[in-house]
Design a protein around this motif. Structure first.
Motif, mmCIF file in Angstrom:
data_model
loop_
_atom_site.group_PDB
_atom_site.id
_atom_site.type_symbol
_atom_site.label_atom_id
_atom_site.label_comp_id
_atom_site.label_asym_id
_atom_site.label_seq_id
_atom_site.Cartn_x
_atom_site.Cartn_y
_atom_site.Cartn_z
ATOM 1 N N VAL A 158 23.770 97.379 32.866
ATOM 2 C CA VAL A 158 23.083 96.254 33.510
ATOM 3 C C VAL A 158 21.572 96.498 33.511
ATOM 4 O O VAL A 158 20.781 95.596 33.219
ATOM 5 N N ILE A 159 21.179 97.719 33.829
ATOM 6 C CA ILE A 159 19.760 98.074 33.828
ATOM 7 C C ILE A 159 19.190 97.935 32.416
ATOM 8 O O ILE A 159 18.073 97.435 32.229
ATOM 9 N N ASN A 160 19.943 98.341 31.416
ATOM 10 C CA ASN A 160 19.488 98.218 30.030
ATOM 11 C C ASN A 160 19.294 96.760 29.626
ATOM 12 O O ASN A 160 18.327 96.417 28.935
ATOM 13 N N VAL A 161 20.192 95.887 30.045
ATOM 14 C CA VAL A 161 20.058 94.458 29.738
ATOM 15 C C VAL A 161 18.808 93.898 30.408
ATOM 16 O O VAL A 161 18.036 93.164 29.782
ATOM 17 N N PHE A 162 18.594 94.238 31.675
ATOM 18 C CA PHE A 162 17.392 93.774 32.370
ATOM 19 C C PHE A 162 16.125 94.290 31.685
ATOM 20 O O PHE A 162 15.144 93.553 31.533
ATOM 21 N N ALA A 163 16.138 95.530 31.272
ATOM 22 C CA ALA A 163 14.980 96.105 30.592
ATOM 23 C C ALA A 163 14.740 95.410 29.255
ATOM 24 O O ALA A 163 13.585 95.128 28.893
ATOM 25 N N LEU A 164 15.796 95.094 28.541
ATOM 26 C CA LEU A 164 15.669 94.401 27.260
ATOM 27 C C LEU A 164 15.099 93.000 27.453
ATOM 28 O O LEU A 164 14.186 92.587 26.728
ATOM 29 N N VAL A 165 15.614 92.288 28.446
ATOM 30 C CA VAL A 165 15.112 90.937 28.725
ATOM 31 C C VAL A 165 13.658 90.994 29.174
ATOM 32 O O VAL A 165 12.822 90.190 28.728
ATOM 33 N N ALA A 166 13.331 91.933 30.040
ATOM 34 C CA ALA A 166 11.944 92.063 30.510
ATOM 35 C C ALA A 166 11.018 92.404 29.349
ATOM 36 O O ALA A 166 9.908 91.863 29.256
ATOM 37 N N GLY A 167 11.443 93.261 28.454
ATOM 38 C CA GLY A 167 10.631 93.600 27.291
ATOM 39 C C GLY A 167 10.424 92.409 26.378
ATOM 40 O O GLY A 167 9.323 92.195 25.845
ATOM 41 N N ALA A 168 11.462 91.606 26.197
ATOM 42 C CA ALA A 168 11.338 90.411 25.357
ATOM 43 C C ALA A 168 10.381 89.404 25.985
ATOM 44 O O ALA A 168 9.532 88.822 25.298
ATOM 45 N N VAL A 169 10.498 89.199 27.291
ATOM 46 C CA VAL A 169 9.614 88.264 27.989
ATOM 47 C C VAL A 169 8.166 88.759 27.904
ATOM 48 O O VAL A 169 7.243 87.978 27.650
ATOM 49 N N TRP A 170 7.953 90.035 28.113
ATOM 50 C CA TRP A 170 6.605 90.603 28.036
ATOM 51 C C TRP A 170 6.028 90.426 26.631
ATOM 52 O O TRP A 170 4.860 90.061 26.482
ATOM 53 N N SER A 171 6.842 90.682 25.610
ATOM 54 C CA SER A 171 6.371 90.544 24.230
ATOM 55 C C SER A 171 5.978 89.106 23.915
ATOM 56 O O SER A 171 4.931 88.846 23.304
#
Length: 66
Positions: free
Chosen positions: A9-22
């Motif tokens: 779950v943490i990995n999914v949140f980190a992936l989504v946050a990274g995509a949004v930031w990018s």
């Protein structure tokens, strides 16, 4: 729920946050680039008008000397 169970779950949140930031960084860069291009276009238009004014003045001077 253990930490090992929360990791996906943490990995999914980190992936989504990274995509949004990018996407946000790219959008900001495109916005800055667009503003720069618009300012450059305005500067070129001003220079073109001034050049046209100078050419007109030169034409009048040449015509008056003849």
């Amino acid at each position: 729920m253990t930490f090992a169970e929360m990791m996906p779950v943490i990995n999914v949140f980190a992936l989504v946050a990274g995509a949004v930031w990018s996407v946000a960084k790219i959008t900001a860069a495109v916005t800055t680039l667009t503003a720069s291009v618009n300012r450059l276009e305005q500067s070129v238009d001003k220079m073109e008008r001034r050049l046209c004014d100078h050419e007109t003045r030169l034409s009048h001077l040449e015509a008056s000397r003849s």
